[in-house]
Scaffold this motif. Structure first.
Motif, short mmCIF file in Angstrom:
data_model
loop_
_atom_site.label_atom_id
_atom_site.label_comp_id
_atom_site.label_asym_id
_atom_site.label_seq_id
_atom_site.Cartn_x
_atom_site.Cartn_y
_atom_site.Cartn_z
N ALA A 1 0.83 -1.20 0.00
CA ALA A 1 0.00 0.00 0.00
C ALA A 1 0.87 1.26 0.00
N LEU A 2 2.00 1.17 0.67
CA LEU A 2 2.91 2.31 0.65
C LEU A 2 3.53 2.46 -0.74
N GLU A 3 3.90 1.35 -1.30
CA GLU A 3 4.53 1.39 -2.62
C GLU A 3 3.58 1.91 -3.69
N THR A 4 2.30 1.55 -3.56
CA THR A 4 1.35 2.02 -4.56
C THR A 4 0.92 3.45 -4.28
N VAL B 1 7.45 -1.68 9.81
CA VAL B 1 7.87 -2.26 8.53
C VAL B 1 8.64 -3.55 8.83
N PRO B 2 8.28 -4.63 8.15
CA PRO B 2 8.99 -5.89 8.41
C PRO B 2 10.47 -5.76 8.06
N GLU B 3 11.31 -6.36 8.85
CA GLU B 3 12.75 -6.23 8.67
C GLU B 3 13.19 -6.62 7.26
N TYR B 4 12.61 -7.71 6.76
CA TYR B 4 13.10 -8.24 5.48
C TYR B 4 12.71 -7.35 4.31
N ASP B 5 11.85 -6.35 4.53
CA ASP B 5 11.49 -5.46 3.44
C ASP B 5 12.30 -4.16 3.47
N VAL B 6 13.01 -3.95 4.56
CA VAL B 6 13.65 -2.66 4.75
C VAL B 6 14.64 -2.34 3.64
N ALA B 7 15.53 -3.28 3.36
CA ALA B 7 16.56 -3.02 2.37
C ALA B 7 15.94 -2.73 1.00
N ARG B 8 14.94 -3.50 0.68
CA ARG B 8 14.29 -3.34 -0.61
C ARG B 8 13.61 -1.98 -0.71
N LEU B 9 12.91 -1.61 0.35
CA LEU B 9 12.21 -0.33 0.34
C LEU B 9 13.19 0.84 0.29
N GLU B 10 14.28 0.66 1.00
CA GLU B 10 15.27 1.72 1.04
C GLU B 10 15.77 2.03 -0.37
N GLU C 1 14.12 1.74 -3.01
CA GLU C 1 13.09 2.27 -3.89
C GLU C 1 13.07 3.79 -3.86
N GLU C 2 12.86 4.35 -4.99
CA GLU C 2 12.89 5.80 -5.08
C GLU C 2 11.67 6.40 -4.38
N GLY C 3 11.89 7.47 -3.67
CA GLY C 3 10.78 8.17 -3.05
C GLY C 3 10.43 7.65 -1.68
N ILE C 4 10.79 6.40 -1.42
CA ILE C 4 10.42 5.85 -0.12
C ILE C 4 11.57 6.04 0.86
N GLN C 5 11.22 6.52 2.01
CA GLN C 5 12.24 6.74 3.02
C GLN C 5 12.03 5.83 4.20
N ILE C 6 13.10 5.28 4.68
CA ILE C 6 13.04 4.42 5.84
C ILE C 6 13.57 5.21 7.03
N HIS C 7 12.83 5.18 8.12
CA HIS C 7 13.26 5.84 9.34
C HIS C 7 13.44 4.76 10.39
N ARG C 8 14.63 4.73 10.96
CA ARG C 8 14.89 3.69 11.95
C ARG C 8 15.39 4.33 13.23
N LYS C 9 15.00 3.77 14.33
CA LYS C 9 15.56 4.24 15.60
C LYS C 9 15.42 3.13 16.63
N LEU C 10 16.44 2.99 17.41
CA LEU C 10 16.42 1.97 18.45
C LEU C 10 15.32 2.30 19.46
N ALA D 1 8.24 3.76 7.51
CA ALA D 1 8.57 4.11 6.13
C ALA D 1 7.61 5.18 5.67
N THR D 2 8.13 6.13 4.95
CA THR D 2 7.25 7.19 4.44
C THR D 2 7.36 7.25 2.93
N GLY D 3 6.28 7.69 2.33
CA GLY D 3 6.21 7.79 0.89
C GLY D 3 6.80 9.09 0.40
N PRO D 4 6.80 9.27 -0.91
CA PRO D 4 7.46 10.43 -1.51
C PRO D 4 6.88 11.77 -1.06
#
Ligand SMILES: Nc1ncnc2c1ncn2[C@@H]1O[C@H](COP(=O)(O)OP(=O)(O)OP(=O)(O)O)[C@@H](O)[C@H]1O
Ligand SMILES: Nc1ncnc2c1ncn2[C@@H]1O[C@H](COP(=O)(O)OP(=O)(O)OP(=O)(O)O)[C@@H](O)[C@H]1O
Ligand SMILES: [Mg+2]
Ligand SMILES: [Mg+2]
Lengths: 232, 501, 313, 336, 299
Positions: free
Chosen positions: B214-217, B226-235, B237-246, B474-477
Motif C-alpha cells: 500500500a505504501l509502494e502504490t 515495517v517488516p525487517e526483510y522489506d527494509v533493504a528493498r524499500l530503502e 526504492e525511489e521516493g520511499i524513506q526508511i526511518h529507523r531508531k532503536l 517508512a514514508t512515501g514520496p
C-alpha cells in the motif's frame, strides 16, 4: 388357502413442490391368487397396473389396505422375515433398461440375488448363472457386458433370469415380454408356464397382449382408473 | 522542539495541495477510554488525540507535557503537578485539575494495576494536582505512558457512558469505521506547536506485506512496523524513506528457573554463551536492531549501562558450563545427559504479532543450543495456552518481547521479581535491588541501582536478553519533515507536511 | 414443501443451540484461564491478580460453565447479545457492522468461483481429453494447491503494484471486491470445476442425452437445456458448503485485504477468549449456514423432481 | 444403406451387430424391420443417425437423399437429426430427461426447430400429447410420474413433433393396450402418409407390421435375412426364420424353436440360422449365403430359395447343392 | 457331465480374463498410470528421504541464507540457510502422511454418513445433517485450540482435528447424490430383492456416487496439507523446525518478493501431490465400472 390376498389396497401419489396434487393410481383393489395360479391383469395404459404390482410387493408403501401373503400381513415384516420375503415374492419390472444398475455387469446382476440370499454355493455360482442365462435363451457372451451395451430384449430377459434364479413362489410379471420378438416370447412364456407347473409358482401377469394373457392366466382382472372393474 | 520545526513550516506553506496524511497501521482502535488498555497500534492513534502529563522527547528525555512542572515531597510519597494553563479539550471545555483527577480516578484501570500505590488524586487548585502514594515512587516516569493520558470528563455522558474521545492533542477525533479507518482532523486550538497537517487518516491494514505494498502504490503515505526483510528493498526504492531508531523493546529468552535444568545458573549461562546475538540481528533480522548479548536495558534507555559487560559467544565455554552442571553427552548422540536423562527443553513462542520475528529466532536458538548438546523443542502457542503453561510453570524457556514497553519505566525489572507470579525466578538479592530501585528518587542512586541490576541480570541470567529492537517507519514520496522518535507507541506527526506531485 | 421448510426453520434453533453450546464448552476447554486472557487483552501486560479476580466476578466468569451458557441463552432469548468482554462493545451492533462486508464478499466470491468453474468444468467435459481439457485441469489443480495467503499476496503484488488496476486493501467500492473475491473464488473454483466436469461427463453419457441429440439440438441446447441441470446437483451442494465456509472462515483473506469482516472478528475474539463475542459470531454464522443449507436442499428438490422431502413413497 | 457394418468394441472382442446391411427405404414408404431380439435392429436405427455409443464403429454407406451421412462432420449431422430424420427410441424411461417435465421436453423441440415462443410451444406440446392420448395437463409432470405406456407415448409424441422426412420408430407401440396401440399406430402411419414421409418401423408385433407396413425386412443375428413386400413376406415367407417367427405367434400356436440366437461375437459359420433351422442343408453350416432376389423385390438369404424351391412346412427337403454359392448368382430362374 | 465341466471351466476362464482385463484397461489409461507412478515417486521420497536428501534438513548455515538454487543446493536455501531440497524431501513424510490419512479417513467416514443420511432419511438424516451444519458452522480454530490443549502437539492431534472438521463436506456431497439415486429404478429393483439397506447402499448407491467423492478427495489433499500448517501455528501438531510443506510455504511468505524459491518449491510439491492423486483418481473412476461406451460421442 390362497397364496396372496389383497384387501382394499390404495396407493395415492402426491406430487407438486409447493401445491399438493394427488393422483389415485390404485384406488381400492382387492383380489386373491391361489398357489400355482396366474392372475392376468389388463387395462388401459396408465390405469395403475404397475403401481398395483409394486404396491403388492410393498416396494411402494400403500396408502391404505392390506396385503396378505400366505395369510400374513406383509406390512409388518421386518428384518429376516422381510429378507426372506425377497426370495418368495418377486417382480419383473416393466422397464428393464432402467432397472439394472448401470455400473454392474450382467453377471453381477444375475448373481446378486443368489449371493444375497445364499441360494447356491460359491463354487456353483458361475454354473448357475450360466444355466439361468441359457434358460432365457441368451448367450453367455453377454455376461460381462454392462447393461448399456445390451439390446432391449436382452435386458428384459436378464431381468427375468435374475428373478427366476431366486425360485420365488409368487412373481409379479409386469409386461415381461414387451420387448421380445414372438419367437423368444413364446420361449419365455413357455418357460414361465413350465416353471409354474413344476414348482407351483403364482403369477400376477400384467400384459397388453390379450392372446398372451389368455394363454397364461387362469383368471383375468380388468383394471380401469385404479380399480378392478371386472374379473374374467 | 520549536526551533527545530520552524524551518519546515515554511516548506509546508510552499507545498501545494491538501495536507491529508494517510497512515497504514496494523490494528484498529477498539477502545478510546481509560477503563481499558489501548492495545496494539491503537496507541499510535491515541498519541495524536490524547496527551500525558509528562512527556518524552524523541530521545527519551523527560520533558513537560500537560504538566508544566512537578515536584515531590522528600519521602517521595506526595507528588504535585502544576498544569499548563490555557489548554482546552477538543470540545472546548477547559483542561484543568478536575480532568486530571477524572483521568486517574478509580475507574481508570491503571489505578488497579501499576498505579495501585496511588492513594489519592486531588485537585489543589484549578491547575494543581496532588498525588499521594503509599510508597515512594518516581511517578512522573509512569505518567509518560500514552495509554494512561488525560481525558476530558466530557467524554462521558450524564449516565457515565462513554460517548466520544475528548483529548487535548494536536488532532481531534472525527470518524471511525470499524477495522477500516480512523479519521482525525487538526485541532486548531492546540496549545503547542500547530500541526502542519489538516487531516490524518489511519488505515487499518493487518497484514504487514499488504501494508508495504500500500505504501509502494501510494495508497498510504506512511506505514509503521515495517517488516525487517522489506527494509533493504524499500530503502532502495525511489521516493520511499526508511526511518529507523532503536527503541526500548528487547527480545529475551526467559527461563523457568524453578525447575531443572534452568534452575542451575550455569546452565543458563551456558545458553548465554552459546547464543550469538549478533548473528540473530544480522542473519535473522536483516541487521535491524542491536545485539543485546544479555543486556537488559536498551542503550537508548535512561540508566542503560554503557560499560556493561555483555556476553561474547563461546561455544566451548558453554559446553564446559553445561558439563560443570552435570550435563554431559555420554552416549555420543549429541545430546547431553545427566543421570541418564537427556537434556531436553521446551521453548515456547507466541503465535501472535511477534511470531514473524520470533519463529526464525527460536529456530536459530534451537539450532545453536543443539550444538552444545541441548535438545530444544519449539512450541508455537496462543496467548491463552502460554498463560496456562506459564502459571503452571510447565515450560523451560519462553521467547518474548515487549515487557519493556517504553521509556525509563522502573517497573521493568519486576519481570524477574519473585512477587510476580510469572517470573519463575526467586532471588532475594535481586528482589531487594528491584524494590530499592523502584522506591529511590535520587537519580544518582537510581542510576547506580539500575546499573547493578543490569549487571545482576547479565550475571545470573534469569533471562537472556537477545536483541534491542529498532522501530522502523517508512514514508512515501509526499512526506516531509518526519522525525522518528525512540518511544515506540509514539508517532510524532508534528513536523510533517506533504508535497504531492 | 412448506411443511418441510417450516420444519427446517425450526431446526435452525437446534443448530444454533448445538453450535453455541459446543463452541461455549470448547472455549472453556481451550487452554488458559479465560479471565486472565481477557484481562491481558483489556489491561495489557501490567496485570495484577486482583484485576483478574475483579474481572472474573464482574463478568460472571466464576459461575459454572453450564450456568454461564444458560445465562447467555437466557439473555439471547430476550435478544440481548451482551457486550464484548474485552472491548465492552455491543456484540450485536459490532456483528451487524461487520456482517454485510462478509456476506457481500461471500456472495461475490461465490459468483466469481462459479463464473470461473462452470465454464471451465463444462469445457473440460465437452472437450474431454483434449489440450483444452488438460489445460483447465492443470489450472484448477494448481488453483487448489495454492494457499490463499500466497495467491492473495501475489494478486495484490500483480494487480495493485505492478499493474495498478485495483486497490490493494480496504472495503467500500466495487473495485475493492475484485482482488479478495478473485483470491477466494479461484481457490474454490478449482474443486467446483472438477466436480462440474466429472458430473457433466456422467450425465453426458446418459441415454437421454443421446436422445436429445437425436432431436437435432445443437450441442449448446443439449448442454444447457438438458445436461447441465442434471449435472448441477453436486455442484450446488459444494457451492452451498463453500458459501457457508466463506461466512465464517475467510480469515486469511480478510486480513490480507483488510476486509472488515466477521471472520477476523471471530478469530480475534477466540484468541482473546471474548466469550460473548464468539458466541454472537458463531450464532450468526450458524443461522446463515443453516439458511444456505436449506436453500441447497430446496434447490435440490427444484432441480431434481424425483427428490421430495415431505413424503417418502 | 449400402453394405453397412457396425461393430461394437468390447472387452471380449468386436461385436458385429450389423453386417453387410444393404437396405433402402423409399420415399413415402413404411419399411418394417422385424427380427430376433438382439439381432441389431436398434443398432441399425441408431446407426442411421450416428447415435451409437462411443465403442461403435460404423462402416459402409448411409445415404439419405443424396447425402452420405457417414462422411458428414458431426456439426452438420445435426441438421439431419430431428427435422429430417426423427427417431423414437425403444427405451423411453431412459431416454427422457428425468429432471425436465415431459411437456417441456416436447415444447423444446418446437422452440428450437420452429422458433416458437414459449407459450406457443407449450400449447403445441399439449396438443400433441392429447393426440397420443395423454391429458395435456400432464405435460407438467416429470417422466418418473408416468406409467410405462405413457412414457412410450411421450416418445411417440416427441418423434412426431417435427414430422420428419424419415421416421425411425423403435417399437413405438410396445407396452400399450390394444386400443391405444392401434390408435397410436394409425396416428403415426397417418402422419407419415399425409406428409409423404418415410418410416422405418422396428417392431416385434407382426400383426401390426402386417397391417401398416409396405415392405418388411427381417433381421437375424446382425444380417438382413429377408426383405419383401409385406403381403409377400407374411404370406409367403422365404427364410426359415421368418417362417418360424410367424409360427410362434400366439395366434398360430405359440410354437417355439429350440436353441438360442447366436452371440454376435462369434456368429456360427455358414448360414447363421442353421443351428436352429429345420431345413438345414449341409452347405448351410459351411458357406454363408448371400442375400439375393428370389422374385421381384423379394430377397432372402437362404440356400433353399436359391434353388427356387418353395419350402414346404412339413417336408424336409433333401436337396444338395451342385455348385458353390458364388456361382449361384448367375442363375436367373427365379420362380415366384 | 463333461459338457458341464467344460462349460464351467469356460466361464471360469472368461471370468478371470475379465478380471485381468480391467487391470489391463487400467494400465491402458495413461493418466492413471502416470498418477500411480507419481505416487510411487512420492512414496520413494518419503521412504528413502535420508538417502536422497543431500543435506541435513535441519542444519542451519546462517552464512548461506536465501541462496538461489545451485548445484549444491538444488532448490536453494531458506531463511535460515537450510537446504530446501532436503527439507522438501523430508517434508514428504509428514505432509503426504497427513494428507493421505486425513483424506482417507474423512472420505470414508463422510461418505458413510452421507449414504446413511440420504438413504435412510427421516430422523437419522435430520440428525446427521444438522450435525454437519453444526460442525461446518463451528469455527475450526476453537476446535484446534481445544485439541491442542487437551491432546498436546503431535501428528495424531493434527489428524484428529482435520478429520473432525473435514468429514462434513463428503457427507453433504454424498447425501445429495444419494437423494436422487435412491429414487432410480434400479435401486427399487434391487430393493425388491429385500437386501439390507446396508447392502443397497454399498452395492448400488455407493458406486454410483463415488465420482464427486473422488474428485473432492483428490483435491482435498492440498487443502489438508495447507490447513495442517495453519494448525501448527496453534501449537497443534507439527512444530518448527520440522520440515513440512505447508509450514515451509508460510515461513517463506515474507520473502515472496525477494526470494520466491522459498515458497515455490514446497508449493510445487503440493501441486505435484495433487496431480498425482488426481491422475490416479481419474483412473480409478474410469475403472469403477464406467462402461466404456458411456462416453460422449462427440468426435
Ligand atoms: N454398446 C454396445 N456394446 C456392445 N454390444 C452392444 C452394444 N449395443 C448393443 N450391443 C449388442 O448388439 C446387438 C444388437 O443390439 P440391438 O440393440 O441393435 O438389438 P435389437 O435388435 O434392437 O434387439 P431388441 O429387439 O431386443 O431391442 C445385441 O446383441 C447387443 O448385445
Ligand atoms: N411416482 C409417481 N408420481 C405420480 N404419479 C405417478 C407416479 N408413478 C405413476 N404415476 C401415475 O399413476 C398412474 C398409474 O401408473 P402405472 O404405472 O401404475 O400405470 P400402468 O397401468 O402400469 O400403465 P402402463 O400400462 O402404461 O404401464 C399413471 O397415471 C401415472 O402417471
Ligand atoms: Mg405399467
Ligand atoms: Mg432394440
Amino acid at each position: 388357502m390362497e397364496l396372496l390376498k389383497v384387501e382394499d389396497l390404495k396407493k395415492y401419489y402426491y406430487s407438486g413442490l409447493f401445491k399438493k396434487e394427488v393422483r389415485k393410481a390404485v384406488d381400492g383393489v382387492s383380489f386373491e391368487i391361489e398357489r400355482g395360479e396366474t392372475l392376468g391383469l389388463v387395462g388401459k395404459s396408465g390405469c395403475g397396473k404397475s403401481t398395483l404390482g409394486r404396491t403388492v410387493l410393498r416396494l411402494l408403501e400403500p396408502t391404505s389396505g392390506r396385503v396378505l401373503f400366505t395369510g400374513q400381513d406383509i406390512s409388518g415384516f421386518k428384518g429376516s422375515a422381510l429378507k426372506n420375503l425377497g426370495t418368495r415374492m418377486q417382480i419383473i419390472f416393466q422397464n428393464p433398461e432402467s432397472c439394472l444398475n448401470p455400473k454392474m455387469k450382467v453377471y453381477e446382476a444375475i448373481v446378486e440375488p443368489l449371493r444375497l440370499h445364499r441360494l447356491c454355493k460359491r463354487d456353483e455360482e458361475r454354473e448357475r448363472v450360466q444355466e439361468l442365462i441359457e434358460t432365457v435363451s441368451l448367450s453367455e457372451e453377454l455376461l460381462f457386458r454392462y447393461p448399456g451395451e445390451l439390446s432391449g430384449g436382452q435386458l428384459q430377459r436378464i431381468a427375468i433370469a435374475r428373478v427366476l434364479g431366486m425360485k420365488p413362489e409368487f412373481i409379479v410379471a409386469d409386461e415381461p415380454t414387451s420387448m421380445l420378438d414372438p419367437l423368444v416370447q413364446a420361449q419365455i412364456l413357455s418357460l414361465l408356464k413350465s416353471l409354474q407347473e413344476n414348482y407351483g409358482i403364482s403369477f400376477l401377469f400384467i400384459s397388453h397382449d390379450t392372446e398372451v394373457v389368455k394363454w397364461m392366466s387362469d383368471e383375468i382382472a380388468v383394471m380401469e382408473e385404479g380399480k378392478i372393474i371386472d374379473f374374467r | 522542539i520549536d526551533e527545530e520545526t520552524e524551518g519546515t513550516a515554511e516548506g509546508a506553506e510552499a507545498g501545494e495541495g491538501s495536507q491529508d496524511l494517510v497512515v497504514g497501521v496494523g490494528t484498529d482502535v477498539s477502545s478510546w477510554y481509560l477503563d481499558m488498555f489501548a492495545s496494539g497500534d491503537a496507541r499510535f492513534v491515541w498519541a495524536q488525540v490524547y496527551e500525558t502529563l509528562v512527556r518524552l522527547d524523541s530521545d527519551l528525555n523527560v520533558i513537560p507535557g500537560l504538566a508544566e512542572s512537578w515536584e515531590s515531597s522528600d519521602d517521595g510519597k506526595t507528588w504535585i503537578f502544576h498544569l499548563r494553563e490555557n489548554v482546552t479539550f477538543h470540545d472546548g471545555t477547559p483542561f484543568n485539575a478536575d480532568s486530571v483527577v477524572f483521568s486517574y480516578s478509580n475507574q481508570s484501570y491503571v489505578r488497579q494495576a501499576v498505579l495501585r500505590p496511588v492513594q489519592s488524586v486531588e485537585a489543589l487548585d484549578d491547575h494543581t494536582v496532588q498525588f499521594v502514594l503509599a510508597k515512594p515512587m518516581p511517578l512522573p516516569f509512569y505518567l509518560t505512558h500514552i495509554a494512561w493520558p488525560v481525558m476530558g470528563p466530557s467524554c462521558l455522558d450524564a449516565e457515565g457512558n462513554f460517548v466520544k474521545p475528548v483529548g487535548t492533542g494536536p488532532f481531534k477525533f472525527d470518524t471511525q469505521a470499524k477495522d477500516q479507518e480512523i479519521v482525525l482532523t487538526k485541532n486548531e486550538a492546540y496549545w503547542g506547536e500547530q500541526p502542519l497537517l489538516d487531516k490524518v487518516t489511519f488505515k487499518v491494514i493487518p497484514e504487514a506485506a499488504t501494508r508495504v505494498i500500500a505504501l509502494e502504490t501510494g495508497e498510504v503515505d506512511m506505514i509503521i512496523k515495517v517488516p525487517e526483510y522489506d527494509v533493504a528493498r524499500l530503502e532502495a526504492e525511489e521516493g520511499i524513506q526508511i526511518h529507523r531508531k532503536l527503541t526500548t523493546f528487547t527480545d529475551f529468552l526467559q527461563f523457568n528457573c524453578e525447575k531443572s535444568p534452568f534452575d542451575d545458573t550455569r546452565v543458563r549461562q551456558s545458553v548465554a554463551y552459546a547464543i550469538d546475538t549478533e548473528t540473530l540481528v544480522n542473519e535473522v533480522l536483516e541487521g535491524i536492531g542491536e545485539p543485546a548479548g544479555g543486556r537488559a536495558y536498551s542503550p537508548v534507555m535512561m540508566y542503560s549501562d554503557p560499560d556493561l559487560e555483555t556476553y561474547t559467544p563461546d561455544l566451548d565455554k558453554a559446553k564446559d558450563l553445561l558439563e560443570e552442571a552435570g550435563w554431559k553427552d555420554a552416549d555420543g548422540d549429541g545430546i547431553a545427559e545427566k543421570d541418564g536423562e537427556p537434556l531436553h527443553v521446551t521453548l515456547i513462542v507466541s503465535k501472535g504479532v511477534w511470531a514473524a520475528r520470533h519463529n526464525p529466532m527460536a529456530q536459530v536458538v534451537q539450532g545453536t543450543l543443539r550444538e552444545v548438546g541441548m535438545d530444544v523443542e519449539i512450541q508455537v502457542l496462543d496467548e491463552g495456552a502460554i498463560s496456562k503453561l506459564e502459571s503452571a510453570g510447565d515450560f523451560d524457556m519462553i521467547l518474548r518481547s515487549g515487557y519493556f514497553v517504553w521509556g525509563p519505566y522502573p517497573r521493568h525489572f519486576f519481570v524477574h521479581h519473585s512477587g510476580n507470579p510469572y517470573s519463575h525466578y526467586n532471588n532475594e538479592t535481586y528482589d531487594q535491588l528491584v524494590d530499592e530501585a523502584d522506591m529511590t528518587l535520587d537519580s544518582q542512586e537510581q542510576e547506580e541501582l539500575y546499573h547493578s541490576l543490569q549487571a545482576f541480570v547479565t550475571e545470573e541470567v534469569p533471562a537472556f536478553y537477545l536483541v534491542h529492537e529498532e522501530k522502523v517507519v517508512a514514508t512515501g514520496p509526499a512526506v516531509n519533515g518526519y522525525v522518528i522518535s525512540s518511544e515506540d507507541p509514539w508517532l510524532n506527526l508534528s513536523g510533517i507536511y506533504l508535497e504531492r506531485t | 414443501m412448506w411443511r418441510y421448510i417450516a420444519k427446517r426453520l425450526a431446526m435452525v434453533s437446534v443448530v444454533i443451540a448445538g453450535v453455541t453450546l459446543v463452541a461455549f464448552s470448547a472455549m472453556y476447554l481451550a487452554p488458559g484461564d479465560p479471565a486472565e486472557v481477557i484481562a491481558l487483552a483489556r489491561y495489557g501486560d501490567d496485570l495484577s491478580t486482583s484485576q483478574i479476580e475483579t474481572l472474573r466476578e464482574a463478568e460472571g466468569l466464576d459461575a459454572p460453565v453450564h450456568m454461564q451458557y444458560l445465562i447467555w441463552m437466557g439473555h439471547l432469548l430476550r435478544l440481548d447479545f451482551g457486550k464484548s468482554l474485552v472491548t465492552s462493545e455491543d456484540v450485536l451492533s459490532e456483528i451487524l457492522q461487520k456482517l454485510p462486508a462478509t456476506v457481500e464478499l461471500a456472495i461475490v466470491s461465490l459468483l466469481v468461483s462459479l463464473l470461473i468453474a462452470l465454464p471451465a468444468g463444462v469445457l473440460g467435459a465437452l472437450r474431454k481429453n483434449t489440450l483444452l481439457d488438460s489445460g483447465c485441469m492443470f489450472v484448477s489443480l494448481v488453483g487448489v494447491s495454492i494457499p490463499n495467503f500466497w495467491l492473495g499476496l501475489l494478486l495484490i503484488w500483480l494487480f495493485a503494484l505492478i499493474l495498478p488496476l485495483f486497490p490493494s486493501f480496504g472495503y467500500g467500492s466495487l473495485e475493492h471486491f475484485v482482488l479478495p473475491a478473485l483470491t477466494l473464488g479461484s481457490s474454490m473454483a478449482a474443486v467446483t470445476a472438477r466436480l462440474t466436469r466429472a458430473s457433466l461427463l456422467e450425465v453426458l453419457g446418459q441415454e437421454y442425452i443421446v436422445a436429445a441429440r437425436a432431436r437435432g439440438f445443437d450441442e449448446r441446447t443439449v448442454l444447457f437445456r438438458h445436461a447441465l441441470k442434471n449435472a448441477l446437483l453436486p455442484v450446488i451442494t459444494f457451492a452451498g458448503m463453500q458459501f457457508g465456509y466463506l461466512l465464517g472462515g475467510a480469515v486469511i483473506v480478510e486480513s490480507i485485504f483488510s476486509w472488515p469482516g466477521i471472520g477476523k472478528l471471530l478469530v480475534d475474539s477466540i484468541f482473546a477468549r471474548d466469550f460473548s463475542m464468539v458466541q454472537g459470531c458463531v450464532l450468526f454464522i450458524a443461522v446463515l449456514f443453516s439458511f444456505s443449507s436449506l436453500v441447497v436442499d430446496i434447490l435440490y428438490a427444484v432441480l431434481d423432481p424425483r427428490i421430495r422431502y415431505d413424503r417418502s413413497d | 444403406m449400402e453394405d453397412l457394418n457396425v461393430t461394437f468394441k468390447t472387452s471380449k472382442g468386436p461385436v458385429r451387430a450389423n453386417e453387410g446391411i444393404s437396405l433402402e427405404i423409399r420415399e413415402g414408404e413404411i419399411l418394417g424391420l422385424i427380427g430376433e431380439t438382439g439381432c441389431g435392429k436398434t443398432t441399425l436405427g441408431k446407426a442411421i443417425l450416428r447415435l451409437l455409443s462411443g465403442n461403435a464403429k460404423i462402416e459402409g454407406k448411409i445415404v439419405y437423399r443424396d447425402t452420405d451421412l457417414l462422411s458428414l462432420p458431426e456439426k452438420e449431422m445435426r441438421f439431419f437429426r430431428g427435422k429430417e430424420i426423427g427417431i423414437m427410441f425403444q427405451n423411453p424411461s431412459a431416454c427422457l430427461n428425468p429432471v425436465l417435465s415431459t411437456g417441456r421436453q416436447i415444447a423444446e423441440i418446437y422452440r428450437y426447430h420452429e422458433g416458437m415462443g414459449k407459450k406457443e410451444a407449450e400449447e403445441k406440446a399439449g396438443e400433441i400429447l392429447e393426440l397420443v392420448g395423454i391429458n395435456s395437463l400432464r405435460g407438467h409432470d416429470y417422466p418418473h410420474q408416468f406409467s410405462g405406456g405413457m412414457l412410450q407415448r411421450v416418445m411417440v409424441a416427441i418423434g412426431l413433433a417435427l414430422s420428419p422426412g424419415l421416421l425411425i420408430a423403435d417399437e413405438p407401440t410396445k407396452g400399450l393396450d390394444t386400443d391405444t396401440k392401434l390408435q397410436i399406430a394409425e396416428l403415426i402411419a397417418g402422419l407419415v402418409r399425409r406428409e409423404n414421409a418415410s418410416m422405418l418401423l422396428i417392431t416385434h408385433d407382426l400383426e401390426l407390421a402386417g397391417s401398416f407396413v409396405d415392405r418388411i425386412a427381417v433381421m437375424y443375428a446382425g444380417e438382413i435375412v429377408e426383405v419383401g413386400k409385406t403381403a409377400e413376406v407374411i404370406s409367403n415367407p422365404k427364410h426359415p426364420y421368418t417362417l418360424d417367427l410367424l409360427h410362434s405367434l400366439p395366434g398360430s400356436g405359440f410354437r417355439t424353436v429350440s436353441g438360442q440366437a447366436p452371440g454376435l461375437l462369434s456368429p456360427p459359420q455358414g448360414c447363421r440360422y442353421h443351428p436352429r433351422c429345420s431345413f438345414r442343408l449341409e452347405v448351410c453350416s459351411q458357406v454363408h449365403p448371400a442375400l439375393r432376389g428370389f422374385c421381384d423385390e423379394h430377397l432372402t438369404r437362404c440356400f433353399l430359395s436359391e434353388k427356387g424351391r418353395r419350402k414346404e412346412t412339413a417336408a424336409r427337403p433333401s436337396l444338395t447343392l451342385q455348385s458353390a454359392p458364388s456361382g449361384v448368382e448367375k442363375e436367373g430362374a427365379w420362380n415366384c | 457331465m463333461t459338457d458341464l465341466i467344460e462349460r464351467t471351466v469356460r466361464t471360469e476362464k472368461a471370468y478371470l480374463a475379465e478380471k485381468r482385463l480391467s487391470f489391463g484397461e487400467f494400465r491402458k489409461n495413461r493418466l492413471a498410470v502416470s498418477g500411480i507412478l507419481l505416487i510411487a515417486v512420492l512414496c520413494v521420497l518419503a521412504l528413502f528421504a535420508p538417502k536422497l536428501a543431500p543435506h541435513d534438513p535441519l542444519a542451519q548455515r546462517l552464512d548461506s541464507r536465501l541462496l538461489s538454487p545451485s548445484l549444491e543446493y538444488p532448490f536453494g536455501t531458506d531463511e535460515l540457510g537450510r537446504c530446501i531440497f532436503s527439507r522438501v524431501i523430508y517434508g514428504t513424510r509428514i505432509s503426504l502422511g497427513i494428507g493421505l490419512l486425513v483424506v482417507a479417513v474423512t472420505s470414508i467416514a463422510g461418505t458413510s454418513l452421507g449414504l446413511l443420511s440420504g438413504y435412510r432419511g427421516g430422523v437419522l438424516d435430520e440428525a446427521i445433517m444438522r450435525g454437519v451444519d453444526i460442525v461446518m458452522a463451528f469455527p475450526n480454530i476453537i476446535l484446534a485450540l481445544v485439541i491442542a490443549g487437551l491432546m498436546g502437539p503431535g501428528f495424531s492431534s493434527v489428524v484428529f482435528a482435520l478429520v473432525f472438521t473435514q468429514w462434513p463436506a463428503y457427507a453433504r456431497l454424498v447425501r445429495g447424490q444419494v437423494l436422487s439415486l435412491r429414487k432410480r429404478a434400479f435401486v427399487e429393483a434391487a430393493r425388491a430383492l429385500r437386501p439390507s439397506s446396508f447392502y443397497i447402499m454399498r452395492k448400488h448407491i455407493l458406486p454410483n456416487c463415488m465420482e464427486p467423492v473422488i474428485v473432492l478427495g483428490t483435491l482435498e489433499i492440498a487443502h489438508v496439507i495447507i490447513f495442517a500448517s495453519a494448525l501448527s501455528f496453534l501449537g497443534l501438531g507439527i512444530q518448527p523446525p520440522v520440515p513440512e510443506w505447508g509450514s515451509m510455504l508460510k515461513a517463506g511468505i515474507p520473502y515472496l518478493r525477494t526470494a520466491p524459491h522459498l515458497t515455490f518449491f514446497p508449493g510445487l510439491m503440493i501441486i505435484f501431490t495433487v496431480f498425482a492423486f488426481n491422475f490416479a483418481g481419474d483412473g480409478l473412476r474410469d475403472n469403477l465400472g464406467q462402461p466404456a461406451d458411456q462416453e460422449v460421442l462427440s468426435r
